[in-house]
Design a protein around this motif. Sequence first.
Motif, PDB file in Angstrom:
ATOM      1  N   ALA A  85      -2.572   4.841  11.857  1.00 35.16           N
ATOM      2  CA  ALA A  85      -1.296   5.166  12.514  1.00 35.16           C
ATOM      3  C   ALA A  85      -0.240   4.080  12.300  1.00 35.16           C
ATOM      4  CB  ALA A  85      -1.523   5.435  14.001  1.00 35.16           C
ATOM      5  N   PHE A  86       0.159   3.871  11.063  1.00 35.47           N
ATOM      6  CA  PHE A  86       1.183   2.881  10.761  1.00 35.47           C
ATOM      7  C   PHE A  86       2.487   3.214  11.479  1.00 35.47           C
ATOM      8  CE2 PHE A  86      -1.160   2.339   6.598  1.00 35.47           C
ATOM      9  CZ  PHE A  86      -1.583   1.046   6.857  1.00 35.47           C
ATOM     10  N   THR A  87       3.082   2.223  12.115  1.00 38.77           N
ATOM     11  CA  THR A  87       4.445   2.371  12.624  1.00 38.77           C
ATOM     12  C   THR A  87       5.421   2.119  11.485  1.00 38.77           C
ATOM     13  OG1 THR A  87       4.611   0.036  13.206  1.00 38.77           O
ATOM     14  CG2 THR A  87       3.719   1.538  14.888  1.00 38.77           C
ATOM     15  N   PRO A  88       6.677   2.551  11.614  1.00 38.53           N
ATOM     16  CA  PRO A  88       7.662   2.241  10.568  1.00 38.53           C
ATOM     17  C   PRO A  88       7.787   0.744  10.320  1.00 38.53           C
ATOM     18  CG  PRO A  88       8.508   3.948  12.030  1.00 38.53           C
ATOM     19  CD  PRO A  88       7.233   3.461  12.645  1.00 38.53           C
ATOM     20  N   GLU A  89       7.637  -0.059  11.365  1.00 42.29           N
ATOM     21  CA  GLU A  89       7.727  -1.506  11.193  1.00 42.29           C
ATOM     22  C   GLU A  89       6.575  -2.039  10.336  1.00 42.29           C
ATOM     23  OE1 GLU A  89      10.058  -0.144  14.521  1.00 42.29           O
ATOM     24  OE2 GLU A  89       7.904   0.068  14.110  1.00 42.29           O
ATOM     25  N   ARG A  90       5.372  -1.537  10.546  1.00 43.78           N
ATOM     26  CA  ARG A  90       4.221  -1.996   9.755  1.00 43.78           C
ATOM     27  C   ARG A  90       4.344  -1.538   8.304  1.00 43.78           C
ATOM     28  NH1 ARG A  90      -1.374  -0.596  12.467  1.00 43.78           N
ATOM     29  NH2 ARG A  90      -2.134  -2.035  10.874  1.00 43.78           N
ATOM     30  N   LYS A  91       4.879  -0.351   8.075  1.00 39.56           N
ATOM     31  CA  LYS A  91       5.050   0.130   6.706  1.00 39.56           C
ATOM     32  C   LYS A  91       6.027  -0.740   5.921  1.00 39.56           C
ATOM     33  CE  LYS A  91       4.134   5.019   7.688  1.00 39.56           C
ATOM     34  NZ  LYS A  91       4.711   6.398   7.694  1.00 39.56           N
ATOM     35  N   TYR A  98       0.835  -1.202   0.000  1.00 43.64           N
ATOM     36  CA  TYR A  98       0.000   0.000   0.000  1.00 43.64           C
ATOM     37  C   TYR A  98       0.873   1.256   0.000  1.00 43.64           C
ATOM     38  CZ  TYR A  98      -2.508   3.958   1.914  1.00 43.64           C
ATOM     39  OH  TYR A  98      -3.001   5.229   2.107  1.00 43.64           O
ATOM     40  N   MET A  99       1.907   1.275   0.825  1.00 48.83           N
ATOM     41  CA  MET A  99       2.782   2.445   0.884  1.00 48.83           C
ATOM     42  C   MET A  99       3.446   2.698  -0.465  1.00 48.83           C
ATOM     43  SD  MET A  99       2.315   3.701   3.832  1.00 48.83           S
ATOM     44  CE  MET A  99       3.531   5.002   3.588  1.00 48.83           C
ATOM     45  N   ALA A 100       3.840   1.624  -1.155  1.00 49.60           N
ATOM     46  CA  ALA A 100       4.456   1.782  -2.474  1.00 49.60           C
ATOM     47  C   ALA A 100       3.472   2.416  -3.452  1.00 49.60           C
ATOM     48  CB  ALA A 100       4.934   0.429  -2.987  1.00 49.60           C
ATOM     49  N   VAL A 101       2.225   1.949  -3.434  1.00 45.32           N
ATOM     50  CA  VAL A 101       1.210   2.524  -4.319  1.00 45.32           C
ATOM     51  C   VAL A 101       0.957   3.986  -3.974  1.00 45.32           C
ATOM     52  CG1 VAL A 101      -1.225   2.432  -4.970  1.00 45.32           C
ATOM     53  CG2 VAL A 101       0.105   0.318  -4.826  1.00 45.32           C
ATOM     54  N   ALA A 102       0.769   4.276  -2.694  1.00 44.46           N
ATOM     55  CA  ALA A 102       0.457   5.639  -2.271  1.00 44.46           C
ATOM     56  C   ALA A 102       1.568   6.619  -2.649  1.00 44.46           C
ATOM     57  CB  ALA A 102       0.214   5.674  -0.767  1.00 44.46           C
ATOM     58  N   GLN A 103       2.817   6.180  -2.599  1.00 47.81           N
ATOM     59  CA  GLN A 103       3.952   7.066  -2.849  1.00 47.81           C
ATOM     60  C   GLN A 103       4.331   7.155  -4.330  1.00 47.81           C
ATOM     61  OE1 GLN A 103       6.964   5.441  -0.279  1.00 47.81           O
ATOM     62  NE2 GLN A 103       5.907   6.073   1.592  1.00 47.81           N
ATOM     63  N   GLU A 104       4.056   6.097  -5.108  1.00 47.02           N
ATOM     64  CA  GLU A 104       4.568   6.044  -6.476  1.00 47.02           C
ATOM     65  C   GLU A 104       3.511   6.204  -7.553  1.00 47.02           C
ATOM     66  OE1 GLU A 104       6.943   2.529  -7.043  1.00 47.02           O
ATOM     67  OE2 GLU A 104       7.702   2.603  -4.978  1.00 47.02           O
ATOM     68  N   GLN A 105       2.222   6.098  -7.227  1.00 47.55           N
ATOM     69  CA  GLN A 105       1.175   6.116  -8.241  1.00 47.55           C
ATOM     70  C   GLN A 105       1.048   7.494  -8.888  1.00 47.55           C
ATOM     71  OE1 GLN A 105      -1.977   7.731  -8.162  1.00 47.55           O
ATOM     72  NE2 GLN A 105      -1.605   8.779  -6.204  1.00 47.55           N
ATOM     73  N   ARG A 106       0.541   7.492 -10.138  1.00 48.82           N
ATOM     74  CA  ARG A 106       0.377   8.722 -10.902  1.00 48.82           C
ATOM     75  C   ARG A 106      -1.047   8.916 -11.407  1.00 48.82           C
ATOM     76  NH1 ARG A 106       5.378   6.982 -14.828  1.00 48.82           N
ATOM     77  NH2 ARG A 106       7.092   7.135 -13.304  1.00 48.82           N
ATOM     78  N   VAL A 107      -1.963   8.062 -10.976  1.00 50.14           N
ATOM     79  CA  VAL A 107      -3.286   8.042 -11.602  1.00 50.14           C
ATOM     80  C   VAL A 107      -4.434   8.372 -10.649  1.00 50.14           C
ATOM     81  CG1 VAL A 107      -2.636   6.459 -13.446  1.00 50.14           C
ATOM     82  CG2 VAL A 107      -3.357   5.538 -11.224  1.00 50.14           C
ATOM     83  N   PHE A 108      -4.181   8.424  -9.356  1.00 52.49           N
ATOM     84  CA  PHE A 108      -5.227   8.686  -8.380  1.00 52.49           C
ATOM     85  C   PHE A 108      -5.030  10.051  -7.746  1.00 52.49           C
ATOM     86  CE2 PHE A 108      -4.558   3.986  -8.096  1.00 52.49           C
ATOM     87  CZ  PHE A 108      -5.749   3.605  -8.708  1.00 52.49           C
ATOM     88  N   SER A 109      -6.133  10.735  -7.476  1.00 49.49           N
ATOM     89  CA  SER A 109      -6.040  11.999  -6.736  1.00 49.49           C
ATOM     90  C   SER A 109      -5.838  11.739  -5.253  1.00 49.49           C
ATOM     91  CB  SER A 109      -7.296  12.843  -6.957  1.00 49.49           C
ATOM     92  OG  SER A 109      -8.452  12.143  -6.522  1.00 49.49           O
ATOM     93  N   SER A 110      -6.281  10.577  -4.779  1.00 48.80           N
ATOM     94  CA  SER A 110      -6.097  10.204  -3.374  1.00 48.80           C
ATOM     95  C   SER A 110      -6.225   8.701  -3.239  1.00 48.80           C
ATOM     96  CB  SER A 110      -7.142  10.906  -2.499  1.00 48.80           C
ATOM     97  OG  SER A 110      -6.859  10.736  -1.126  1.00 48.80           O
ATOM     98  N   VAL A 111      -5.448   8.125  -2.319  1.00 47.85           N
ATOM     99  CA  VAL A 111      -5.455   6.685  -2.055  1.00 47.85           C
ATOM    100  C   VAL A 111      -5.584   6.495  -0.550  1.00 47.85           C
ATOM    101  CG1 VAL A 111      -4.253   4.486  -2.352  1.00 47.85           C
ATOM    102  CG2 VAL A 111      -3.918   6.308  -4.021  1.00 47.85           C
ATOM    103  N   SER A 112      -6.411   5.550  -0.120  1.00 43.13           N
ATOM    104  CA  SER A 112      -6.601   5.334   1.313  1.00 43.13           C
ATOM    105  C   SER A 112      -6.609   3.849   1.632  1.00 43.13           C
ATOM    106  CB  SER A 112      -7.927   5.948   1.781  1.00 43.13           C
ATOM    107  OG  SER A 112      -9.022   5.226   1.229  1.00 43.13           O
TER     108      SER A 112
END
Length: 228
Positions: free
Chosen positions: A175-181, A54-68
């Motif tokens: 509230a993702f921790t760094p470990e969960r991300k 999910y973090m990869a999609v949220a940070q790298e995607q180019r097609v969505f105005s928002s991702v949750s």
Amino acid sequence: AVLTLALGIGATTAIFSAVNAVVLRPLPLPQPDRLAFLFETWRDEYGDVSAGNYMAVAQEQRVFSSVSAAQYSSFNLSEGETPERTVGARVTASFFDVFGVQPAIGRVFTAEEDQPGRDQVVVLSHRLWKSRFGADPKVVGRDVRLNGQPYRVLGVMPARFDLTAESEQLWVPIAFTPERKAMYDEHYLIVVARLRDGVSPSQAAQDLERIAAGLRQSHPKEDVGRGF
């Protein structure tokens, strides 16, 4: 004859209910046709999404105005002397932006509150606000207890956001921790996104395949054979 009629009427009613909810009475949300559920694929099966993916999609995607992302859970809500088991969801701060709905009163939580140690805030559904708090607007700003911990009520969503009678009744930060991300092998997130204007589902699929290809290379053990 009675059995045949019962089966026929039951099937017809079920089909009409689905068509009525999805086609004749569309979701009461801004541009519902731009909403997209995102699933992981593996061996031709759909599944939930890992936090790392999910973090990869949220940070790298180019097609969505928002991702949750959302993780559904149950909570022990204590207000006064009567506890109540309530279905809720832990969601990212972008969750409400994706659906494009503002709270009826108060506000939703921010990205700063969607952090470990700052996440004891809650947004109530309109249904829970009426049934549990008597539609009292003064509940905003008060603390309620969830699973034995105090959570500050920030706002109440409008009635049209209660999409089904079985949907969640409150939302807290995930509230993702760094470990969960950094976890790619536990798949438990429901991911909803909003397509940018002018972007087609096929264009979104191409962009997601680009991200999936990168994940298969960077995390071959966890993401081998996986796509979106």
